[in-house]
Each structure stands twice: as C-alpha cells, then as structure tokens.
Design a protein around this motif. Structure first.
Motif, PDB file in Angstrom:
ATOM      1  N   VAL A 231       0.843  -1.204   0.000  1.00 18.21           N
ATOM      2  CA  VAL A 231       0.000   0.000   0.000  1.00 18.21           C
ATOM      3  C   VAL A 231       0.874   1.249   0.000  1.00 18.21           C
ATOM      4  O   VAL A 231       0.674   2.186  -0.782  1.00 18.21           O
ATOM      5  N   CYS A 232       1.859   1.275   0.875  1.00 20.97           N
ATOM      6  CA  CYS A 232       2.750   2.436   0.954  1.00 20.97           C
ATOM      7  C   CYS A 232       3.535   2.601  -0.344  1.00 20.97           C
ATOM      8  O   CYS A 232       3.749   3.724  -0.814  1.00 20.97           O
ATOM      9  N   ARG A 233       3.926   1.484  -0.950  1.00 23.74           N
ATOM     10  CA  ARG A 233       4.667   1.545  -2.212  1.00 23.74           C
ATOM     11  C   ARG A 233       3.806   2.188  -3.312  1.00 23.74           C
ATOM     12  O   ARG A 233       4.314   2.937  -4.156  1.00 23.74           O
ATOM     13  N   VAL A 234       2.505   1.892  -3.311  1.00 30.44           N
ATOM     14  CA  VAL A 234       1.607   2.503  -4.298  1.00 30.44           C
ATOM     15  C   VAL A 234       1.545   4.016  -4.078  1.00 30.44           C
ATOM     16  O   VAL A 234       1.591   4.797  -5.034  1.00 30.44           O
ATOM     17  N   PHE A 235       1.457   4.438  -2.816  1.00 28.04           N
ATOM     18  CA  PHE A 235       1.467   5.879  -2.526  1.00 28.04           C
ATOM     19  C   PHE A 235       2.756   6.526  -3.041  1.00 28.04           C
ATOM     20  O   PHE A 235       2.739   7.621  -3.593  1.00 28.04           O
ATOM     21  N   ILE A 250      -5.055  14.628  -0.375  1.00 28.33           N
ATOM     22  CA  ILE A 250      -3.694  14.880   0.067  1.00 28.33           C
ATOM     23  C   ILE A 250      -3.533  14.775   1.583  1.00 28.33           C
ATOM     24  O   ILE A 250      -2.565  14.203   2.084  1.00 28.33           O
ATOM     25  N   HIS A 251      -4.491  15.294   2.337  1.00 25.17           N
ATOM     26  CA  HIS A 251      -4.366  15.269   3.797  1.00 25.17           C
ATOM     27  C   HIS A 251      -4.546  13.852   4.344  1.00 25.17           C
ATOM     28  O   HIS A 251      -3.845  13.453   5.291  1.00 25.17           O
ATOM     29  N   ASP A 252      -5.461  13.093   3.724  1.00 27.73           N
ATOM     30  CA  ASP A 252      -5.630  11.691   4.138  1.00 27.73           C
ATOM     31  C   ASP A 252      -4.365  10.888   3.836  1.00 27.73           C
ATOM     32  O   ASP A 252      -3.916  10.088   4.666  1.00 27.73           O
ATOM     33  N   VAL A 253      -3.796  11.100   2.640  1.00 24.08           N
ATOM     34  CA  VAL A 253      -2.594  10.366   2.252  1.00 24.08           C
ATOM     35  C   VAL A 253      -1.448  10.680   3.212  1.00 24.08           C
ATOM     36  O   VAL A 253      -0.747   9.777   3.699  1.00 24.08           O
ATOM     37  N   LEU A 254      -1.249  11.962   3.528  1.00 24.28           N
ATOM     38  CA  LEU A 254      -0.167  12.339   4.438  1.00 24.28           C
ATOM     39  C   LEU A 254      -0.366  11.714   5.813  1.00 24.28           C
ATOM     40  O   LEU A 254       0.594  11.259   6.447  1.00 24.28           O
ATOM     41  N   ALA A 255      -1.600  11.695   6.292  1.00 20.95           N
ATOM     42  CA  ALA A 255      -1.874  11.097   7.612  1.00 20.95           C
ATOM     43  C   ALA A 255      -1.556   9.603   7.603  1.00 20.95           C
ATOM     44  O   ALA A 255      -0.974   9.067   8.558  1.00 20.95           O
ATOM     45  N   HIS A 256      -1.918   8.934   6.506  1.00 19.61           N
ATOM     46  CA  HIS A 256      -1.672   7.491   6.436  1.00 19.61           C
ATOM     47  C   HIS A 256      -0.172   7.183   6.325  1.00 19.61           C
ATOM     48  O   HIS A 256       0.316   6.243   6.965  1.00 19.61           O
ATOM     49  N   VAL A 257       0.542   7.955   5.517  1.00 17.95           N
ATOM     50  CA  VAL A 257       1.980   7.690   5.380  1.00 17.95           C
ATOM     51  C   VAL A 257       2.706   8.056   6.675  1.00 17.95           C
ATOM     52  O   VAL A 257       3.686   7.395   7.054  1.00 17.95           O
ATOM     53  N   LEU A 258       2.218   9.065   7.383  1.00 15.81           N
ATOM     54  CA  LEU A 258       2.782   9.383   8.701  1.00 15.81           C
ATOM     55  C   LEU A 258       2.594   8.190   9.645  1.00 15.81           C
ATOM     56  O   LEU A 258       3.480   7.859  10.449  1.00 15.81           O
ATOM     57  N   HIS A 259       1.457   7.536   9.525  1.00 18.35           N
ATOM     58  CA  HIS A 259       1.200   6.319  10.301  1.00 18.35           C
ATOM     59  C   HIS A 259       2.190   5.217   9.899  1.00 18.35           C
ATOM     60  O   HIS A 259       2.746   4.522  10.763  1.00 18.35           O
ATOM     61  N   ALA A 272       7.846   4.566   3.655  1.00 21.70           N
ATOM     62  CA  ALA A 272       7.301   5.872   4.036  1.00 21.70           C
ATOM     63  C   ALA A 272       8.331   6.971   3.818  1.00 21.70           C
ATOM     64  O   ALA A 272       8.008   8.070   3.351  1.00 21.70           O
ATOM     65  N   CYS A 273       9.583   6.682   4.148  1.00 21.60           N
ATOM     66  CA  CYS A 273      10.655   7.669   3.902  1.00 21.60           C
ATOM     67  C   CYS A 273      10.772   7.976   2.412  1.00 21.60           C
ATOM     68  O   CYS A 273      10.987   9.135   2.020  1.00 21.60           O
ATOM     69  N   ALA A 274      10.635   6.952   1.578  1.00 24.07           N
ATOM     70  CA  ALA A 274      10.693   7.176   0.130  1.00 24.07           C
ATOM     71  C   ALA A 274       9.554   8.084  -0.318  1.00 24.07           C
ATOM     72  O   ALA A 274       9.713   8.875  -1.258  1.00 24.07           O
ATOM     73  N   PHE A 275       8.409   7.990   0.370  1.00 22.33           N
ATOM     74  CA  PHE A 275       7.284   8.867   0.027  1.00 22.33           C
ATOM     75  C   PHE A 275       7.630  10.326   0.310  1.00 22.33           C
ATOM     76  O   PHE A 275       7.356  11.204  -0.510  1.00 22.33           O
ATOM     77  N   ASN A 295       5.167  16.795  13.487  1.00 24.96           N
ATOM     78  CA  ASN A 295       4.931  15.389  13.832  1.00 24.96           C
ATOM     79  C   ASN A 295       5.894  14.453  13.106  1.00 24.96           C
ATOM     80  O   ASN A 295       6.270  13.401  13.636  1.00 24.96           O
ATOM     81  N   LEU A 296       6.298  14.847  11.902  1.00 24.84           N
ATOM     82  CA  LEU A 296       7.129  13.978  11.077  1.00 24.84           C
ATOM     83  C   LEU A 296       8.588  13.976  11.525  1.00 24.84           C
ATOM     84  O   LEU A 296       9.219  12.911  11.637  1.00 24.84           O
TER      85      LEU A 296
END
Length: 858
Positions: A231-235, A250-259, A272-275, A295-296
């Motif tokens: 999933v993260c790789r797709v992002f 965009i805000h949902d994606v950032l929240a999920h990748v932060l997770h 996630a770092c690659a994102f 937070n990041l």
C-alpha cells in the motif's frame, strides 16, 4: 478420446525428472532432453506429468512444468493447433492445484504462451480467469490472481485496449473486492495487480482512481506486513509519477503515510521515507507537508538512532578493530545495506533541501536536545548525524552558528565511542564548503581549516576501521571543494594519505586511492614537484609490482595511476617503461582469458574492468606525454584495442574508443597501419542509445578525420548518413556535441560526401556551436563545416542564416580564416544578386547586425 502417454516413455521421462535437481546429473539430463524434444508429443508428456503425476514429489512436477514453459517459448508456433488447444485447457485447469508451486508453474506457462501469441491469440483466457474469481476455492483464487499479477506486469495496455473489449473494466472491480478478502495472500496479489497499473495509468484506472485510493485507505492498518508495505509503495509511486491523483486526498494520504512512518515493520517505514522524498519534490505538497513537519521530524530523527542490534554489531566490530587495527571492512556489516536509519537521513535531507532555513526552528531544538543528552551515546550520535543532514541545504541559516558547530565537531573527533568519531567525520564533510569559503575570504583563513584538517588527518590513523574510512572519505570531499585554500597543505595531506596507503588493509584501501586520485585531480599543480612525487610514487609502484595481473586489487591502483598521470603530465615520463609494457600485457592476458572462458564454461570470465581501466590508464599516459613512443610499437597493443572495440560490454568499448582518439591525436603513427580495421568498426558504435560508446566513438572518429584527412575519404559515404541519424537522435543527450563535431570534422576528409547531408542537420549543428565553449575541437569542426559548405554551395542560399550563425560563433578567427568566412557569407550577394534581397530579408536582425559589423555584409 483423450491422449494417453506410452508407459515406457513416461517412465523414462520420470526417471530423468526425479534426478533433475542433482547438479552432477544436469548436463547429462539436458543432453537427453534435447533428444526427447524431437518426439512429436514431447509437450503432452510434460503436461501429463505436471497434471496427473500427483504422487511424484513437487520438484518432479515443477521441473516438468518449467521445461514445458521453455519449450513453449521456443516452439509454440510449431506445435499443432489441436495440441496447443489441449495444452491451454489443461494448464488453465491446474491453476487450482492444491500445491502452490504447481499453481505458480501453471501461471508461468500461461504467460509464456501469451508472450508468443498475445492475448488476442487466446481469447478464452481472460473470461476464464474472470470466471475463476467467482470461486470460493482458495487454490483457484490464489492461482488465478497470481496469473493476473504476471499478466499485469507486461500487458496493462493490451488489457485496456478496445481491440480486446477493454477487459480491464471488468477485472478492476473484481480486484478491488479482494482488498477486503480474509486471506492476506489474496489481498496482496490484488494489490500487486493494481500496483502494476500505476506507471502506465490506463484510462480505466483513471476512471477508478477514487475507488483505488479508498480501497488503499482501508488497508493501511492491515495485519499483514507485506500488504501494508505494498500500500505504501503505491502511494510512493503515485507521488513520483502521478501526483495529481493524490491531490484530492492529500491530507488523508499524508496522515496514512505518517502512520506508516511509525510502523514496526522496517520495510514499511523505509517505504514511508521514500514517500517524503518523492512528495517534497512536488510544489502542491509543500504547504500540506509543512503542516505535518512537527509530527514527522521527531519520527525521522527517532528512526536515525542506532537500534540495539546495530549497537551490538558495532561493539563486535569495535572489539575486532581494537584487536587488529589493520583488518578491513567486515563483509557482514549491517550498515552497508539500505535501512531505516539511512532512509530517514535521506528524507530529512530532502525536506531540508526544499524547506531550507524554514526547517531550522523545528529541527534545531530536536538536534540540540539529542546533542545534550546525558543518557545514551547513540542519542548524541543521532544529533550529529542530523546536523550533517541539514548542514548543506540550510547553510545560510546555520551560518551564524557555524563557528560553534565546528568547534563542537572538533571536540567530538576525540569522543571515546568510535561510532561518534565516525559520524563526526561525515558531518564535518558536509561543512567543508562553508569552511573553504571562509578560509578563502576571511582575515584569519586558518581559524577553522587548520584544526579541522588536522583532526581529519589524525582520524585517518584511528584504531577503528570505520573511523579511518569516514576520515578518508571526508578528506576526499575537502580536496574537491577546497582547491583554492589547500595549496599550503598538500604536503601534509599527501603524507597522511601515503601513510594510510602503507598501513591499511587491502579492503579499506579504496578510500585511500580515492583520496590520492582526488588530490591529484584537484591540486595537480601543487602536486607536480619533486618532493611530492618522491613521497607518492615509490609506494604506488611497489604495490604495482607486488600485485598479480589478474588481482582485482590492481584495479583501483590502475585508476589512481591514471589520475596521477594526468596531474603530472610529462613528469610521468620516467614511469612509462614500468607501466606501459605491463598494461599491454594485462590487455592481452585478459582477452585471452575471455576467449578461453567463451570456449569452455569451466573457466571463469575475467573482470572486464581490467580492459576498461587499463585502456583508460594508457589514454591518460598518451594524453599527458603527448606520445606513447616506441614502447607500443611492434606489440599486441593495437590488435588488443581493436578486439576491445568489438567487446560486448559497453564500458570496454567506451575506453577503447577513448584510447583510439588519444592515439589519433597524439600518436597517429601507431594507429595508421591499422586504420582500415579501425574505420570498419565505427558503423556499429555510432548509436546514440549506447550513449557513452557513441560519444567516445564520435570523438575518436573526429580526431582521425583531423589527422588522416583524405586517407579515410572512402569510408565517408557510409559514415556520413550514420552520423546524420546520430545527430538527430542524440539531441538533448550526452553524445550530441561529440556527434555534431565529428560530422563537421568529416568535412576535412571528404567534403563532397558530407556537403549533401548538411541541410538535414544544420540547425542542430548551429545549436551545438552556440552552446559549446570555443576550443581547438570547435575550430576544426567549423573548418570541416566550411569545407563542406564550399563543396555544396547551394546550402549557403537555402540555409544562409544557419550557415552564417555557425560562422559567427567563432569568437576570433585568424586573418586567413576570416577571409574564408567572408567569401562564404558574401557568396549569395555576388553569385546570385537577384536572390540576395530575399535571402537578406530572411536573416534575423541580430545576426544581420553581426554580419555587417564583422564581415561588412550589407
């Protein structure tokens, strides 16, 4: 009636397949297979074993399937249509086999058939696979989704083509349903299928992008590590190449990748770092990213701290180094692999490059807190690492603090923990540019440079191998950026490098060679004196004499000697008798070893860098001494070089043509007897797709044209059209300049053959002259162009502006050359006076003004 195998033949095949995994028997088995392949029912026998011999071990059935797959790839068009139909039906049926290895083998056979026939050649396949997805059987679903994954890797566009009825519009909804399947393997395969669609982005996926993203959001907390990772790789992929698709969410994606950045599975956190690295490059992400930085950044810095496992490995390495400081790098070193620590560093630096000084109010307090930590040393180490990450991109904002930072780093160079000393060397390397600028423009140039340099040189003899390695790497960076300020320190730097050279373990000498080479490249004038030469050359020559011709430790020494040769120029002359004959021998022996290995697989192929690096060394010698002299005459050198121009490995051909160019320029007498053989090889190497080969081959051909002139005119009718194609295909790429120069220079040898092609590439040549710095090469290219124009005067009238702009590119032509140019730009006015007003009116005002000023054109 269904086909039945002959029992004796079947048993013979099974006996072979049962021992197929025995390495000692494989050669004999393959030989017998070649005989059995001639049987008209060979494919049917293999399929029978794969489907029906369920009592046999898995490897027997699997090997039968793999053999069938390879047979299909080579012979599908020769298999009878009735047999093909039977094979297709049978292989589709065993996608639901109870054994996963058989299901995957069947899927591979299916994709092999499709590779040969296309999806259109098997119209029943996709409907059949779609029907399988309605099954409740896990084996059937597993085999089918795996097959789809393989098909999606190669046939995304075809699956969405109108010619096939756009089956993707029916497949995608099915795949989305499997995102919530209770079995993780099926969730994973469905994700893998849709992930393959991201790069080509077919229209059907665009229409279903919302469904895709909402499905991904439901999987961010999946219990399976590999599902979250995918999933993260797709992002990440969307952020890299289709960021527009993410913007509505965009805000949902950032929240999920932060997770994901907090994920306990390291691969997910690395993704996630690659994102962050990909997203921060997009302007649309900058403002939303800025909002999550508080937070990041703590997560990234936390991930940069050594883990307990890392610390254990470091302690083992430290004890090993303390016991024997001369030992080299440990091949099992965990820090050589890409990990969460390195990926987090990369993310912090990427964020710092975009936000620059805006990042400092957030990150500096965190770094300060880590540096002041009195709990564990690894927190301080993390702070120093983070400081290094931001030092370059945030140098303006850090400038007021730099004095304190540098003083702190000098103190840490003596820290009892080797890990802190090592990371301090690296962080210091990130400050060298600031230090060099300060030394160049300060009233007290030694304030920082001298103590920092002394600290680095001292660490080059550190008990810890890691610290020594880091210190050498840091020194090489200083040598690159500090050319202006290091002149007075060359002697002490060279002394430290040569001490390291004679004391380090062979596996850690690479950084020393790099330091010596960089010093030679950056400080060639300061190095070219008797004291430095006497300090540097004897140990290197001693190593040169000690290593065998096929010892791979010789390769970095060869590269280092090439750099030194370029720095010393004629000062390298005393070494020529020691280097050149052996270099010729290394080329000859390596080619001989290659020839033997090609004939007999029991012999190992040589390392091809022995060819490329040795040719580069000979090129450096030829260029520095302006002649390779008598040492190369009556040797195997030219036959070896010619063989290298035909070598499969591109880097060998790159070096071969680089050397041929040097010979043409400085030692044409060595090249001349072999000129015909050399010229015949150019046609296969003027191909822009192989950029570096094309570039060097073009340069070499241009040098030959300059020095051989009419001697190569017979080859120009073949080469000129090839160069026209190369010019047009290389626009905007590396070979472009060399290809254009070469085409023009051919006009020196055969202007009558080059002239008729000018109209096809004059615009590109004009652009090249405009952008290329003027040099001896530029002048000879323009002379060749002028010769071709004179031989084909019609081009002056049809492309007057382009010809004139090429001529105007010359900044200061000699009197004779200016006179030739003048005749050309006045040619239409004198020879075609009735056409001149029309031609003149087509010349842009700026060019016309220059022509009037320089050549009195009116």
């Amino acid at each position: 009636m269904s086909w039945v195998p002959e029992p004796g033949s079947l048993q013979q095949l099974l006996q072979l397949l049962r021992v197929a995994n025995d390495a000692s028997s494989q050669a004999l088995i393959l030989k017998q297979f070649e005989v059995l392949k001639q049987h008209p029912d060979w494919a049917r026998y293999l399929m029978f074993v794969l489907i029906n011999c369920t009592s046999e071990p898995d490897h027997v059935r699997e090997f039968a399937g793999v053999t069938l797959k390879n047979f299909v790839l080579q012979n599908v068009t020769t298999i009878a249509p009735s047999v093909q139909a039977s094979l297709r039906a049978d292989v589709a049926n065993i996608l639901g086999d109870n054994r996963s290895v058989i299901r995957r083998t069947a899927a591979n056979i299916i994709t092999s058939i499709v590779k040969k026939t296309g999806l259109a050649g098997w119209p029943e396949l996709i409907p059949g696979l779609l029907g399988n997805l309605n099954s409740q059987s896990f084996p059937i679903l597993d085999g089918t989704l795996y097959t789809f994954q393989l098909l999606f890797e190669d046939y995304c566009s075809e699956l969405d083509s109108e010619a096939l009825g756009q089956p993707l519009q029916f497949i995608l909804p099915k795949l989305f349903q499997f995102y919530q399947h209770p079995h993780e393997q099926l969730r994973f395969y469905s994700l893998c299928c849709t992930a393959e669609l991201i790069f080509p982005l077919p229209p059907t996926l665009i229409l279903n992008m919302d469904t895709l993203l909402k499905g991904l959001f439901l999987l961010v907390n999946d219990t399976a590590d590999k599902v979250r990772h995918r999933v993260c790789r797709v992002f990440v992929t969307l952020a890299e190449i289709h960021v527009d698709a993410l913007l509505p969410y965009i805000h949902d994606v950032l929240a999920h990748v932060l997770h994901f950045a907090r994920d306990t599975e390291e691969k997910v956190a690395i993704e996630a770092c690659a994102f962050w690295v990909a997203a921060v490059e997009s302007p649309e992400f900058k403002h939303p990213l800025k909002g999550i930085l508080p937070n990041l950044l703590p997560i990234l810095l936390q991930n940069m701290i050594y883990t307990d496992l890392d610390i254990t490995l470091l302690e083992i390495e430290e004890a090993r180094s303390a016991k024997n400081p001369s030992l080299g790098l440990d091949d099992g070193d965990s820090q050589t692999d890409w990990n969460i620590r390195k990926s987090s560093c990369h993310a912090v630096e990427a964020l710092a490059c975009v936000f620059q000084d805006e990042l400092l109010p957030l990150v500096l307090p965190m770094i300060q807190q880590a540096l002041n930590s009195d709990r564990l040393w690894q927190f301080q180490e993390c702070g120093i690492l983070a400081l290094g990450c931001i030092s370059r991109p945030c140098r303006t904002g850090l400038s007021p603090h730099m004095a304190g930072i540098l003083e702190f780093l000098i103190q840490q160079m003596n820290h009892p923990k080797s890990a802190i000393r090592a990371i301090t060397c690296w962080s210091m390397s990130r400050c060298w540019e600031w230090v060099s600028n300060n030394a160049a423009h300060s009233n007290n140039p030694e304030r920082f440079l001298k103590p920092l340099l002394n600290s680095i040189l001292l660490r080059m003899q550190d008990p810890s191998m890691k610290v020594r390695h880091a210190a050498c790497s840091s020194l090489a960076i200083l040598e690159e950026v500090g050319e202006e300020v290091l002149t007075d320190y060359v002697g002490v730097i060279l002394q430290a490098l040569m001490t390291a050279f004679q004391t380090y373990h062979p596996s850690t000498l690479l950084t020393v060679y790099d330091g010596i080479s960089t010093l030679a490249t950056s400080m060639k004038d300061a190095l070219n004196n008797e004291q430095c030469i006497s300090l540097m050359i004897p140990p290197l020559i001693s190593k040169w004499n000690a290593l065998a011709d096929n010892d791979e430790n010789l390769l970095p020494l060869i590269e280092c000697l090439a750099s030194i040769c370029s720095a010393l120029g004629t000062g390298f002359l005393p070494l020529e008798p020691m280097i050149v004959p052996r270099s010729i021998k290394i080329l000859e022996n390596t080619l001989l070893q290659h020839a033997v290995a090609q004939q007999d697989s029991h012999y190992e192929e040589p390392h091809y860098n022995f060819l490329a690096d040795t040719l580069d060394l000979l090129s450096a010698i030829g260029e520095s001494l302006k002649n390779l002299g008598s040492l190369c005459q009556h040797t195997s050198l030219m036959p070896s070089v010619l063989e290298c121009t035909r070598f499969a490995a591109p880097n060998v051909r790159v070096s071969a043509y680089g050397f041929i160019g040097v010979l043409a320029k400085f030692s044409f007498e060595l090249l001349s007897p072999h000129l015909d053989a050399v010229m015949q090889g150019f046609a296969d190497n003027l191909i822009p797709e192989v950029a570096r080969v094309c570039s060097n081959a073009s340069w070499a051909l241009g040098e030959i044209a300059v020095h051989a002139r009419e001697a190569i005119s017979n080859y120009t009718p073949v080469l000129a059209p090839l160069l026209v194609t190369a010019v047009l295909e290389s626009v905007g790429s590396d070979p472009f300049e060399n290809v254009c120069v070469c085409f023009c220079r051919l006009g020196l040898s055969a202007p009558n053959f080059v002239g008729p092609h000018l109209d096809k590439v004059l615009k590109e040549i004009r652009d090249m002259f405009r952008n290329k710095g003027w040099s001896e090469e530029s002048e000879s290219a323009l002379l060749g162009l002028v010769s071709s124009v004179v031989a084909n005067p019609a081009v002056i009238c049809t492309h007057y502006t382009l010809v004139a702009e090429c001529i105007l590119a010359h900044p200061s032509p000699s009197q004779d050359l200016a006179q030739r140019f003048c005749q050309i730009v006045h040619y239409p006015r004198i020879s075609l006076p009735s056409e001149w007003p029309r031609i003149r009116s087509s010349v842009p005002g700026r060019a016309m003004t220059a022509l009037k000023r320089v050549y009195n054109v009116s």
